[in-house]
Design a protein around this motif. Structure first.
Motif, PDB file in Angstrom:
ATOM      1  N   ALA A   1       0.833  -1.206   0.000  1.00 46.17           N
ATOM      2  CA  ALA A   1       0.000   0.000   0.000  1.00 46.17           C
ATOM      3  C   ALA A   1       0.865   1.252   0.000  1.00 46.17           C
ATOM      4  N   LEU A   2       1.946   1.227   0.755  1.00 40.92           N
ATOM      5  CA  LEU A   2       2.868   2.363   0.796  1.00 40.92           C
ATOM      6  C   LEU A   2       3.453   2.642  -0.585  1.00 40.92           C
ATOM      7  N   VAL A   3       3.899   1.590  -1.261  1.00 40.59           N
ATOM      8  CA  VAL A   3       4.461   1.748  -2.602  1.00 40.59           C
ATOM      9  C   VAL A   3       3.387   2.235  -3.575  1.00 40.59           C
ATOM     10  N   ALA A   4       2.187   1.667  -3.499  1.00 44.82           N
ATOM     11  CA  ALA A   4       1.114   2.051  -4.417  1.00 44.82           C
ATOM     12  C   ALA A   4       0.684   3.497  -4.207  1.00 44.82           C
TER      13      ALA A   4
ATOM     14  N   LEU B   1      11.679   6.749  -5.002  1.00 44.88           N
ATOM     15  CA  LEU B   1      12.901   6.035  -5.378  1.00 44.88           C
ATOM     16  C   LEU B   1      13.814   5.723  -4.203  1.00 44.88           C
ATOM     17  N   PHE B   2      13.818   6.579  -3.198  1.00 45.89           N
ATOM     18  CA  PHE B   2      14.798   6.415  -2.120  1.00 45.89           C
ATOM     19  C   PHE B   2      14.175   6.121  -0.754  1.00 45.89           C
ATOM     20  N   LEU B   3      13.147   6.844  -0.364  1.00 46.14           N
ATOM     21  CA  LEU B   3      12.586   6.707   0.973  1.00 46.14           C
ATOM     22  C   LEU B   3      11.632   5.513   1.095  1.00 46.14           C
ATOM     23  N   VAL B   4      10.736   5.354   0.127  1.00 48.46           N
ATOM     24  CA  VAL B   4       9.727   4.290   0.196  1.00 48.46           C
ATOM     25  C   VAL B   4      10.353   2.896   0.227  1.00 48.46           C
ATOM     26  N   PRO B   5      11.365   2.586  -0.611  1.00 46.70           N
ATOM     27  CA  PRO B   5      11.964   1.245  -0.499  1.00 46.70           C
ATOM     28  C   PRO B   5      12.592   0.970   0.866  1.00 46.70           C
ATOM     29  N   VAL B   6      13.196   1.974   1.479  1.00 44.69           N
ATOM     30  CA  VAL B   6      13.791   1.795   2.805  1.00 44.69           C
ATOM     31  C   VAL B   6      12.696   1.544   3.843  1.00 44.69           C
ATOM     32  N   LEU B   7      11.609   2.320   3.762  1.00 44.31           N
ATOM     33  CA  LEU B   7      10.508   2.119   4.703  1.00 44.31           C
ATOM     34  C   LEU B   7       9.850   0.757   4.504  1.00 44.31           C
TER      35      LEU B   7
ATOM     36  N   VAL C   1       7.675  -9.264  -6.518  1.00 41.97           N
ATOM     37  CA  VAL C   1       7.405  -7.826  -6.642  1.00 41.97           C
ATOM     38  C   VAL C   1       8.510  -7.027  -5.958  1.00 41.97           C
ATOM     39  N   LEU C   2       8.943  -7.468  -4.807  1.00 42.33           N
ATOM     40  CA  LEU C   2      10.018  -6.775  -4.096  1.00 42.33           C
ATOM     41  C   LEU C   2      11.302  -6.752  -4.916  1.00 42.33           C
TER      42      LEU C   2
ATOM     43  N   ALA D   1      15.229  -3.992  -8.254  1.00 39.80           N
ATOM     44  CA  ALA D   1      16.002  -3.993  -9.498  1.00 39.80           C
ATOM     45  C   ALA D   1      15.733  -2.734 -10.320  1.00 39.80           C
ATOM     46  N   ARG D   2      14.492  -2.305 -10.368  1.00 38.47           N
ATOM     47  CA  ARG D   2      14.182  -1.092 -11.143  1.00 38.47           C
ATOM     48  C   ARG D   2      14.773   0.153 -10.504  1.00 38.47           C
TER      49      ARG D   2
END
Length: 168
Positions: A89-92, A114-120, A147-148, A153-154
């Protein structure tokens, strides 16, 4: 109707070769789809707990229904699966917010995506901090892991690509 007929004439029947290919593909689809539909829907077994419960020549969806959680979450602990939903949900939400805004705010949201959401999201999934129980990565699997890995990778490819472009 005129517009679609003109499109079909230009794209599907513009030459004898394209016309032949169009007819061949339509015939192949006509031959393949009815038996596939019969196998997947009409003759399929939906209920049961094992392969023994499946009868006939149709698909055995009973196995899929029994193992659906494994396909989505792998061995991620059942009481902690809400964290997977929260991370997705955070990513979406971040992606939709980035796409729906304009101007300078869009750049800020894109940077956060690109930077904060993947870390969270990673922190939420791994746990061990903020009161979350630790979930080892060997318990991850299924669609969640796919998906992760795609997102990582992207993002990594984007960062590497921008770095290489500037280095050029």
């Amino acid at each position: 109707m005129r517009r679609s007929a003109r499109w079909a004439r230009q794209n599907l029947f513009s030459s004898p070769w394209n016309a032949l290919l169009t007819v061949a593909v339509a015939a192949a689809i006509g031959l393949v789809l009815p038996p596939l539909f019969r196998w997947a829907v009409t003759d399929a077994t939906l209920n049961g707990l094992s392969r023994r419960d499946c009868a006939g020549d149709g698909a055995c969806w009973a196995f899929i229904r029994v193992r659906l959680d494994l396909f989505f979450y792998g061995l991620y602990p059942a009481p902690e699966r809400w964290r997977v939903h929260l991370a997705f949900a955070l990513v979406a939400v971040a992606a939709i917010a980035t796409l729906r805004t304009e101007g300078r705010l869009r750049l800020v949201l894109a940077g956060a995506l690109l930077f904060l959401v993947p870390v969270l999201a990673g922190t939420i999934l791994v746990g061990g901090v903020l009161g979350f129980a630790f979930v080892p990565t060997n318990a991850w699997g299924g669609l969640m892991l796919n998906v992760l890995l795609t997102v990582v990778a992207r993002v990594g490819g984007f960062i590497l690509g921008v770095g290489l472009a500037y280095g050029r």
